[in-house]
Design a protein around this motif. Structure first.
Motif, PDB file in Angstrom:
ATOM      1  N   TYR A   1      80.822  56.705  63.570  1.00 47.78           N
ATOM      2  CA  TYR A   1      80.610  56.704  62.267  1.00 47.78           C
ATOM      3  C   TYR A   1      80.294  55.617  61.612  1.00 47.78           C
ATOM      4  O   TYR A   1      80.539  54.523  62.332  1.00 47.78           O
ATOM      5  CB  TYR A   1      81.925  57.247  61.404  1.00 47.78           C
ATOM      6  N   VAL A   2      79.040  55.550  60.835  1.00 44.76           N
ATOM      7  CA  VAL A   2      78.547  54.588  60.380  1.00 44.76           C
ATOM      8  C   VAL A   2      78.667  54.489  58.827  1.00 44.76           C
ATOM      9  O   VAL A   2      77.861  55.463  58.357  1.00 44.76           O
ATOM     10  CB  VAL A   2      77.270  54.229  61.067  1.00 44.76           C
ATOM     11  N   PHE A   3      78.406  53.455  58.108  1.00 46.47           N
ATOM     12  CA  PHE A   3      78.491  53.474  56.422  1.00 46.47           C
ATOM     13  C   PHE A   3      77.213  53.681  56.130  1.00 46.47           C
ATOM     14  O   PHE A   3      76.191  53.354  56.696  1.00 46.47           O
ATOM     15  CB  PHE A   3      78.900  52.043  56.150  1.00 46.47           C
ATOM     16  N   LEU A   4      77.106  54.522  55.186  1.00 47.30           N
ATOM     17  CA  LEU A   4      75.821  55.032  54.494  1.00 47.30           C
ATOM     18  C   LEU A   4      75.738  54.675  53.081  1.00 47.30           C
ATOM     19  O   LEU A   4      74.609  53.807  52.628  1.00 47.30           O
ATOM     20  CB  LEU A   4      75.748  56.575  54.585  1.00 47.30           C
ATOM     21  N   ASN A   5      76.760  54.683  52.352  1.00 46.75           N
ATOM     22  CA  ASN A   5      76.650  54.271  50.915  1.00 46.75           C
ATOM     23  C   ASN A   5      77.858  54.553  50.145  1.00 46.75           C
ATOM     24  O   ASN A   5      78.832  54.923  50.825  1.00 46.75           O
ATOM     25  CB  ASN A   5      75.688  55.449  50.045  1.00 46.75           C
ATOM     26  N   THR A   6      77.874  53.899  49.013  1.00 47.96           N
ATOM     27  CA  THR A   6      79.288  53.915  48.091  1.00 47.96           C
ATOM     28  C   THR A   6      79.102  54.559  47.085  1.00 47.96           C
ATOM     29  O   THR A   6      78.034  54.297  46.476  1.00 47.96           O
ATOM     30  CB  THR A   6      79.862  52.383  48.061  1.00 47.96           C
ATOM     31  N   TYR A   7      80.031  55.510  46.320  1.00 45.10           N
ATOM     32  CA  TYR A   7      79.795  56.148  45.222  1.00 45.10           C
ATOM     33  C   TYR A   7      81.042  55.930  44.414  1.00 45.10           C
ATOM     34  O   TYR A   7      82.110  55.940  44.728  1.00 45.10           O
ATOM     35  CB  TYR A   7      79.709  57.683  45.431  1.00 45.10           C
TER      36      TYR A   7
ATOM     37  N   GLY B   1      71.045  68.821  57.795  1.00 45.25           N
ATOM     38  CA  GLY B   1      70.826  68.436  59.046  1.00 45.25           C
ATOM     39  C   GLY B   1      70.676  66.989  59.251  1.00 45.25           C
ATOM     40  O   GLY B   1      70.228  66.358  60.362  1.00 45.25           O
ATOM     41  N   GLN B   2      70.910  66.292  58.361  1.00 42.38           N
ATOM     42  CA  GLN B   2      70.618  64.900  58.367  1.00 42.38           C
ATOM     43  C   GLN B   2      71.848  64.026  59.135  1.00 42.38           C
ATOM     44  O   GLN B   2      71.525  63.121  59.694  1.00 42.38           O
ATOM     45  CB  GLN B   2      70.820  64.255  57.123  1.00 42.38           C
ATOM     46  N   TRP B   3      73.250  64.730  58.931  1.00 38.85           N
ATOM     47  CA  TRP B   3      73.919  63.920  60.130  1.00 38.85           C
ATOM     48  C   TRP B   3      74.873  65.042  60.434  1.00 38.85           C
ATOM     49  O   TRP B   3      74.936  66.331  59.741  1.00 38.85           O
ATOM     50  CB  TRP B   3      74.987  62.883  59.535  1.00 38.85           C
ATOM     51  N   THR B   4      75.728  65.060  61.464  1.00 36.63           N
ATOM     52  CA  THR B   4      76.622  66.159  62.019  1.00 36.63           C
ATOM     53  C   THR B   4      78.017  66.202  61.272  1.00 36.63           C
ATOM     54  O   THR B   4      78.570  67.198  61.313  1.00 36.63           O
ATOM     55  CB  THR B   4      76.649  65.968  63.560  1.00 36.63           C
TER      56      THR B   4
ATOM     57  N   TYR C   1      86.106  53.813  44.465  1.00 32.86           N
ATOM     58  CA  TYR C   1      84.902  54.074  44.927  1.00 32.86           C
ATOM     59  C   TYR C   1      85.109  55.045  46.155  1.00 32.86           C
ATOM     60  O   TYR C   1      86.076  54.863  46.748  1.00 32.86           O
ATOM     61  CB  TYR C   1      84.037  52.893  45.003  1.00 32.86           C
ATOM     62  N   GLY C   2      84.242  55.533  46.646  1.00 30.81           N
ATOM     63  CA  GLY C   2      84.276  56.572  47.902  1.00 30.81           C
ATOM     64  C   GLY C   2      83.176  55.944  48.738  1.00 30.81           C
ATOM     65  O   GLY C   2      81.897  56.176  48.447  1.00 30.81           O
ATOM     66  N   ASP C   3      83.649  55.496  49.934  1.00 23.89           N
ATOM     67  CA  ASP C   3      82.376  54.960  50.907  1.00 23.89           C
ATOM     68  C   ASP C   3      82.241  56.024  51.656  1.00 23.89           C
ATOM     69  O   ASP C   3      83.035  56.714  52.291  1.00 23.89           O
ATOM     70  CB  ASP C   3      82.940  53.631  51.732  1.00 23.89           C
ATOM     71  N   LEU C   4      80.863  56.430  52.005  1.00 24.69           N
ATOM     72  CA  LEU C   4      80.627  57.591  52.811  1.00 24.69           C
ATOM     73  C   LEU C   4      80.238  56.935  54.133  1.00 24.69           C
ATOM     74  O   LEU C   4      79.082  55.952  54.234  1.00 24.69           O
ATOM     75  CB  LEU C   4      79.271  58.094  52.136  1.00 24.69           C
ATOM     76  N   TYR C   5      80.702  57.745  54.965  1.00 19.05           N
ATOM     77  CA  TYR C   5      80.628  57.440  56.639  1.00 19.05           C
ATOM     78  C   TYR C   5      79.944  58.418  57.303  1.00 19.05           C
ATOM     79  O   TYR C   5      80.348  59.570  56.749  1.00 19.05           O
ATOM     80  CB  TYR C   5      81.628  56.783  57.208  1.00 19.05           C
ATOM     81  N   VAL C   6      78.803  58.298  58.213  1.00 18.86           N
ATOM     82  CA  VAL C   6      78.294  59.568  58.328  1.00 18.86           C
ATOM     83  C   VAL C   6      78.393  59.396  60.327  1.00 18.86           C
ATOM     84  O   VAL C   6      78.349  58.409  60.589  1.00 18.86           O
ATOM     85  CB  VAL C   6      76.806  59.843  58.121  1.00 18.86           C
ATOM     86  N   LYS C   7      78.264  60.502  60.623  1.00 20.97           N
ATOM     87  CA  LYS C   7      78.151  60.612  62.004  1.00 20.97           C
ATOM     88  C   LYS C   7      76.749  61.549  62.743  1.00 20.97           C
ATOM     89  O   LYS C   7      76.644  62.678  62.124  1.00 20.97           O
ATOM     90  CB  LYS C   7      79.335  61.375  62.929  1.00 20.97           C
ATOM     91  N   ASN C   8      76.064  60.817  63.296  1.00 22.74           N
ATOM     92  CA  ASN C   8      74.701  61.634  63.671  1.00 22.74           C
ATOM     93  C   ASN C   8      74.588  61.551  65.322  1.00 22.74           C
ATOM     94  O   ASN C   8      73.718  60.817  65.620  1.00 22.74           O
ATOM     95  CB  ASN C   8      73.624  60.850  62.851  1.00 22.74           C
ATOM     96  N   ASP C   9      75.603  62.425  65.938  1.00 20.45           N
ATOM     97  CA  ASP C   9      75.287  62.614  67.231  1.00 20.45           C
ATOM     98  C   ASP C   9      74.464  63.787  67.403  1.00 20.45           C
ATOM     99  O   ASP C   9      75.075  65.168  67.369  1.00 20.45           O
ATOM    100  CB  ASP C   9      76.497  62.589  67.886  1.00 20.45           C
TER     101      ASP C   9
END
Length: 98
Positions: free
Chosen positions: A37-43, A63-66, A84-92
């Motif tokens: 998982y990588v950091f994408l943005n904070t909300y 389909g931008q991330w899994t 705040y909510g930090d968004l982490y995404v996984k793109n495998d």
């Protein structure tokens, strides 16, 4: 009358727990996202029903991330704490036809 005292005690306890979790000592334990998982943005506003979850869900559906996860964090601005909510995404994308 007892219920008022009980409510006051619960409120005081909840406030003490909340303020304790915001102390600098709590920040000493850095949170790490799961592997992949990588950091994408904070909300602003945290994850529960907020923008973080909505953006995460939209990204999976488009389909931008899994997968995604939102990690709630308190940040201080001008002596006021905000959630705040930090968004982490996984793109495998291996094996997903991308």
């Amino acid at each position: 009358m007892r219920s008022i005292y009980r409510l006051a005690a619960i409120t005081t306890f909840a406030f003490a727990v909340t303020t304790t979790s915001l102390s600098p000592a709590a920040g000493a334990m850095a949170w790490e996202p799961p592997p992949g998982y990588v950091f994408l943005n904070t909300y602003f506003g945290g994850s529960a029903g907020g923008w973080c979850d909505q953006v995460g869900i939209d990204g999976v559906q488009n389909g931008q991330w899994t997968a995604y996860l939102c990690h709630d964090v308190m940040r201080k601005h001008a002596d006021i704490w905000f959630l705040y909510g930090d968004l982490y995404v996984k793109n495998d994308t291996a094996g997903h036809g991308h």
